[in-house]
Structures are given as structure tokens and as C-alpha cells.
Design a protein around this motif. Structure first.
Motif, PDB file in Angstrom:
ATOM      1  N   SER A  47      73.041   6.648 -90.412  1.00 44.12           N
ATOM      2  CA  SER A  47      72.039   7.407 -91.155  1.00 44.12           C
ATOM      3  C   SER A  47      70.919   7.890 -90.211  1.00 44.12           C
ATOM      4  O   SER A  47      70.447   7.124 -89.365  1.00 44.12           O
ATOM      5  CB  SER A  47      71.437   6.523 -92.252  1.00 44.12           C
ATOM      6  N   GLY A  48      70.574   9.145 -90.346  1.00 42.64           N
ATOM      7  CA  GLY A  48      69.435   9.685 -89.586  1.00 42.64           C
ATOM      8  C   GLY A  48      69.767  10.119 -88.162  1.00 42.64           C
ATOM      9  O   GLY A  48      68.887  10.556 -87.423  1.00 42.64           O
ATOM     10  N   CYS A  49      71.040  10.021 -87.755  1.00 45.40           N
ATOM     11  CA  CYS A  49      71.373  10.348 -86.352  1.00 45.40           C
ATOM     12  C   CYS A  49      71.364  11.855 -86.083  1.00 45.40           C
ATOM     13  O   CYS A  49      71.450  12.297 -84.933  1.00 45.40           O
ATOM     14  CB  CYS A  49      72.729   9.760 -85.973  1.00 45.40           C
ATOM     15  N   GLY A  50      71.303  12.667 -87.152  1.00 45.06           N
ATOM     16  CA  GLY A  50      71.249  14.122 -86.962  1.00 45.06           C
ATOM     17  C   GLY A  50      72.537  14.825 -87.386  1.00 45.06           C
ATOM     18  O   GLY A  50      72.808  15.943 -86.918  1.00 45.06           O
ATOM     19  N   LYS A  51      73.293  14.200 -88.270  1.00 44.97           N
ATOM     20  CA  LYS A  51      74.572  14.798 -88.717  1.00 44.97           C
ATOM     21  C   LYS A  51      74.343  16.145 -89.400  1.00 44.97           C
ATOM     22  O   LYS A  51      74.954  17.154 -89.038  1.00 44.97           O
ATOM     23  CB  LYS A  51      75.305  13.862 -89.703  1.00 44.97           C
ATOM     24  N   SER A  52      73.454  16.140 -90.413  1.00 40.22           N
ATOM     25  CA  SER A  52      73.251  17.376 -91.189  1.00 40.22           C
ATOM     26  C   SER A  52      72.672  18.479 -90.299  1.00 40.22           C
ATOM     27  O   SER A  52      73.048  19.643 -90.428  1.00 40.22           O
ATOM     28  CB  SER A  52      72.320  17.115 -92.375  1.00 40.22           C
ATOM     29  N   SER A  53      71.793  18.112 -89.392  1.00 38.20           N
ATOM     30  CA  SER A  53      71.213  19.115 -88.480  1.00 38.20           C
ATOM     31  C   SER A  53      72.302  19.724 -87.602  1.00 38.20           C
ATOM     32  O   SER A  53      72.299  20.925 -87.331  1.00 38.20           O
ATOM     33  CB  SER A  53      70.142  18.484 -87.571  1.00 38.20           C
ATOM     34  N   THR A  71      68.074  18.094 -94.672  1.00 36.14           N
ATOM     35  CA  THR A  71      67.804  17.132 -93.587  1.00 36.14           C
ATOM     36  C   THR A  71      66.466  16.460 -93.853  1.00 36.14           C
ATOM     37  O   THR A  71      65.679  16.957 -94.668  1.00 36.14           O
ATOM     38  CB  THR A  71      67.705  17.852 -92.226  1.00 36.14           C
ATOM     39  N   GLY A  72      66.183  15.347 -93.190  1.00 39.62           N
ATOM     40  CA  GLY A  72      64.868  14.727 -93.377  1.00 39.62           C
ATOM     41  C   GLY A  72      64.723  13.417 -92.660  1.00 39.62           C
ATOM     42  O   GLY A  72      65.699  12.868 -92.152  1.00 39.62           O
ATOM     43  N   GLU A  75      66.740   8.636 -95.475  1.00 31.08           N
ATOM     44  CA  GLU A  75      68.159   8.838 -95.787  1.00 31.08           C
ATOM     45  C   GLU A  75      68.329  10.025 -96.736  1.00 31.08           C
ATOM     46  O   GLU A  75      67.711  10.084 -97.794  1.00 31.08           O
ATOM     47  CB  GLU A  75      68.735   7.569 -96.422  1.00 31.08           C
ATOM     48  N   THR A  76      69.117  10.995 -96.351  1.00 31.71           N
ATOM     49  CA  THR A  76      69.178  12.265 -97.084  1.00 31.71           C
ATOM     50  C   THR A  76      70.543  12.546 -97.688  1.00 31.71           C
ATOM     51  O   THR A  76      70.653  12.913 -98.855  1.00 31.71           O
ATOM     52  CB  THR A  76      68.793  13.433 -96.126  1.00 31.71           C
ATOM     53  N   THR A  77      71.597  12.408 -96.880  1.00 36.74           N
ATOM     54  CA  THR A  77      72.933  12.777 -97.372  1.00 36.74           C
ATOM     55  C   THR A  77      73.579  11.565 -98.034  1.00 36.74           C
ATOM     56  O   THR A  77      73.873  10.574 -97.370  1.00 36.74           O
ATOM     57  CB  THR A  77      73.799  13.286 -96.195  1.00 36.74           C
ATOM     58  N   LYS A 153      70.052  14.690 -80.359  1.00 36.80           N
ATOM     59  CA  LYS A 153      68.585  14.673 -80.156  1.00 36.80           C
ATOM     60  C   LYS A 153      68.201  14.469 -78.677  1.00 36.80           C
ATOM     61  O   LYS A 153      67.249  13.756 -78.353  1.00 36.80           O
ATOM     62  CB  LYS A 153      67.939  13.581 -81.019  1.00 36.80           C
ATOM     63  N   ASP A 155      66.864  16.447 -76.677  1.00 37.07           N
ATOM     64  CA  ASP A 155      65.514  16.979 -76.387  1.00 37.07           C
ATOM     65  C   ASP A 155      64.452  15.892 -76.516  1.00 37.07           C
ATOM     66  O   ASP A 155      63.504  15.822 -75.724  1.00 37.07           O
ATOM     67  CB  ASP A 155      65.210  18.167 -77.308  1.00 37.07           C
ATOM     68  N   SER A 200      70.495  19.752 -81.414  1.00 35.17           N
ATOM     69  CA  SER A 200      70.826  20.745 -82.456  1.00 35.17           C
ATOM     70  C   SER A 200      69.836  21.897 -82.494  1.00 35.17           C
ATOM     71  O   SER A 200      70.175  22.996 -82.921  1.00 35.17           O
ATOM     72  CB  SER A 200      70.894  20.073 -83.823  1.00 35.17           C
TER      73      SER A 200
END
Ligand SMILES: Nc1nc2c(ncn2[C@@H]2O[C@H](COP(=O)(O)OP(=O)(O)OP(=O)(O)O)[C@@H](O)[C@H]2O)c(=O)[nH]1
Ligand SMILES: [Mg+2]
Length: 389
Positions: A47-53, A71-72, A75-77, A153, A155, A200
Motif C-alpha cells: 500500500s502506498g508504494c505508488g501503484k496508481s501513480s 491516488t493519495g 490507503e486509496t485503492t 519514487k 526522485d 512516475s
């Protein structure tokens, strides 16, 4: 068969027998197979690793764009959601919930997300290699599915290191991160783990291009080309790859456009529907971000204004609405006639010289009229395909 060989088979074997209709039918079948090629990618990780992004970036969207996966920072998805590519809906990207969340416990995760339906997985991780990353990689491998490991991530890592270190070396930082993931995967007895460092928000930096190259070399031809055309236009190399794929399809479209319309009696006129030609040019336009909507998405994703993009792009297809009337008008231009003649010539050269054939076309109310003519008559007409001569 790849495009090149199938065209040779079409225009070679069928035309040697003077059977243009059979050649056209083969080309049309091949085009249908290309249309039906689909690719289903599962994007997974904690969770939160940047999947949706990453799903959004793959689809050429920013997180804030309409139609982007939510995204957020929390926990989003919460359930698997399919996101077809906006311009290439046969490329389906599934945004999966985080592994290890209450509803998707690690031990039942792959069953719950119905692992069978994905052609391959992208495992995303945004920190040092962890237990859930290992679990996912191990389980996916056990299910005989492929995965590619994406460290996201980047960056942020670069920013943190710049802030924290007296002497900062970007290359060393990147290599440290990559090795950590590679070593983690090697401990799972994965022989040559594929790890890609990605941001991303800046796909053109780091390893996104290398991910594209790896997928290109490992996917079966049909799905590979579908994916290549759908990848974001972030580099000249990506654009040139698309150009190659599209170019290889021209001959199929030329032959296929005449399918079912060939005259059984040599020397008489037949009509060719130009809907297929329109479809191909639209495909080129979308794949190369030249339609107004795809250009706007490219502008938003890259931060380069539409005006600036249009100034750089040389294609006459930029922002143009592709219609049958427009194709008629374009085909009537002298330089297009010359080009089409060359194509017809090249195609007919692949057949036996004796049965060398040329088709001559002229626009006819949104369709092309195809007539058999001697080459001497060609200057007055529009040449598109092959014909008996
Ligand atoms: N700086 C930076 N932030 C990112 C990147 N990718 C994602 N983020 C941020 O990380 C947070 C989580 O991203 P999501 O894409 O929602 O992560 P997720 O894995 O889909 O999360 P869940 O759906 O909750 O499992 C968001 O605030 C994103 O803006 C990246 O490459 N760089
Ligand atoms: Mg998500």
C-alpha cells in the motif's frame, strides 16, 4: 508470421497465382489478429508504494487528470480496477490494492486479485526490499507468471540523499538502490532479476526506457507491438519504435483495404472502401500523440504547452480530424500519388515479375474506385494498391 513475412506470403504466393483477392483476404485476417491482440498488466505492491501513480503514468496521464486512477497519502485503492489505455483500449492496466492490507492479506493476495488473468505483473516498491516484495515475487514465480520489479519514487530518494549527504553522487545512489533490490530478489533464487528505477512524475528519467526495451524483447510479437504503440511518447527512441511498427503495417492496410472488393475479372473496375485507410491514419495519429486529445494529454503530462509542442511537430496530421473526405482530398495530391505509386510498385515487386500487378485507384464518394490500367495511364489517377497489368 511477422508483418513483413505475412505480406510477402500474401503478395507473393497469392499474387503469383494472380489471386489478389486471396492476398487481400490474408492481409485482412492479419489486420484483424492485430486488432484483437490484447495485453493485461497487473500493477501490484505494498500500500502506498505508488501503484496508481504508475498506472496513470503508463496511460500518459497525470494523477490530477480526469479519468486517472485515484491516488493519495493514505490507503486509496481498495479493490482491483481495470484501466484501459485511453488511446489503445486493448492494453489493459489493472491497478491492484496493496498487498498486506486487511482486505488483501499477503497469503491470499494473488488468489483474491485473480492472478490468472494477467499476462505479467509489475511489482512496485518504494523502499528498501521488504518481506512483502519477496512474498509477491516468490508467489508470482510459483504461479508461473512473469514479473518485472519497479523501484518507484526515485526522485524522492535523490532529493533525500542530496539533502543528507555532504558529497552527493547520483549514479552511486541509483546503483545502491538497484543492488538492494537485485540482491533481495536473488535470495529468492531468481537468477537474473529485472529491476527498474522509476519516478512516475518524471518518466523520461532513470529506467523507464529500459523497462520498455525489456518488455519489447520479451513479449510475443502481437502484444509487444500493442504495448509499444501505447507507451507514452517521452523520447525520440519511443517515437521511432512506434514509427517502425506503424510502417510495417502499411502494406497490410494497402492489401487489406481491397479485401472482398477485388474484381474476379481482370480489367474491370472494383471499389475499395477507404474506412480501413481512415482507421490506419487515425491509429498513427493516436499512437504518435498527434490528435488534439492525445496532444493535450502529452502537454499536460510533460508540462510543455500545446503551442510549443505544435511548433516542434512537423507531421501534417497534427490536430487534423481524419475523415473519408480528407483522405480523398489527400490522395488526389501529386506527391501522394507518387508515394502510393512507389508503394504499389514495391508490393508488386515481391510477386513474380511475370505476374507483376498494379491497382489504380481514384476517389469515389468516400470510397476508392479501383481500375486496371496500363502504367501509362497512371498520371491521371490516384494509385493505391496493386492491379492486373
Ligand atoms: N515524489 C513522488 N511521489 C510519488 C510517486 N509515485 C507516487 N507518489 C506519491 O505517493 C503517494 C501514494 O501514491 P499512490 O499512487 O496512491 O500509491 P498506491 O500504491 O496506489 O497506494 P494504495 O492504493 O493506497 O495502495 C501519493 O501521494 C503519490 O503522489 C513518485 O514517483 N514520486
Ligand atoms: Mg492505489
Amino acid at each position: 508470421l511477422n508483418d513483413e513475412t505475412s505480406v510477402n506470403v500474401c503478395s507473393g504466393a497469392a499474387l503469383e497465382n494472380n489471386d489478389q483477392a486471396a492476398a487481400a483476404k490474408l492481409a485482412k485476417e492479419r489486420l484483424e489478429a492485430i486488432d484483437n491482440a490484447s495485453l493485461t498488466i497487473g500493477v501490484t505492491g505494498e500500500s502506498g508504494c505508488g501503484k496508481s501513480s504508475f498506472v496513470n503514468a503508463l496511460r500518459g496521464l497525470k494523477n490530477s487528470d480526469e479519468g486517472a486512477a485515484p491516488t493519495g497519502p493514505v490507503e486509496t485503492t481498495m479493490e482491483p480496477i481495470e484501466y484501459p489505455h485511453p488511446d489503445h483500449p486493448n492494453v489493459k492496466i489493472w491497478d491492484l490494492p496493496g498487498i498486506g492490507t486487511p482486505n488483501f492479506k499477503a497469503d491470499q493476495y494473488l488468489e483474491k486479485v485473480e492472478f490468472e488473468k494477467y499476462d505479467f505483473f509489475l511489482i512496485i516498491s518504494n523502499t528498501r526490499f521488504k518481506e512483502n516484495d519477496a512474498k509477491l515475487a516468490h508467489e508470482i514465480q510459483k504461479m508461473n507468471k512473469k514479473f518485472y520489479f519497479i523501484r518507484s519514487k526515485i526522485d524522492q530518494d535523490i532529493q533525500n540523499e542530496k539533502r543528507d549527504k555532504k558529497v552527493f553522487n547520483e549514479r552511486e545512489t541509483l546503483s545502491l538502490i538497484r543492488n538492494n533490490c537485485v540482491e533481495g530478489l536473488k535470495q529468492l533464487e531468481i537468477k537474473s532479476p529485472k529491476v527498474f528505477l522509476v519516478s512516475s512524475s518524471d518518466l523520461h528519467l532513470y529506467d523507464f526506457e529500459a523497462l520498455g526495451q525489456t518488455l519489447e524483447s520479451e513479449l510475443p510479437e502481437h502484444t509487444r507491438d500493442a504495448l509499444l504503440l501505447a507507451l507514452p511518447n517521452i523520447s525520440l527512441e519511443a517515437i521511432n519504435k512506434k514509427k517502425q511498427v506503424l510502417k510495417s503495417r502499411i502494406k497490410l492496410y494497402v492489401l487489406g483495404s481491397a479485401a472482398g472488393a477485388m474484381s474476379p475479372i481482370p480489367g474491370t473496375s472494383v471499389v475499395v472502401d477507404i474506412a480501413l485507410m481512415v482507421k490506419f491514419v487515425k491509429e498513427c495519429q493516436k499512437s504518435l500523440s498527434l490528435s488534439d486529445t492525445s496532444l493535450m494529454r502529452l502537454s499536460e503530462a510533460t508540462g510543455v504547452s500545446m503551442e510549443e509542442l505544435k511548433k516542434e511537430i512537423k507531421s501534417p496530421l497534427t490536430g487534423v480530424k481524419i475523415t473519408a473526405e480528407l483522405m480523398d482530398a489527400a490522395a488526389a495530391k501529386e506527391e501522394v500519388k507518387q508515394l502510393l505509386f512507389k508503394m504499389a510498385d514495391a508490393l508488386s515487386n515481391s510477386a513474380d515479375r511475370k505476374s507483376r500487378s498494379l491497382f489504380y485507384l481514384k476517389p469515389h464518394y468516400g470510397t476508392f474506385m479501383v481500375e486496371s490500367r496500363s502504367p501509362a495511364c497512371f498520371h491521371g489517377d490516384t494509385v493505391v494498391g496493386l492491379s492486373q497489368n
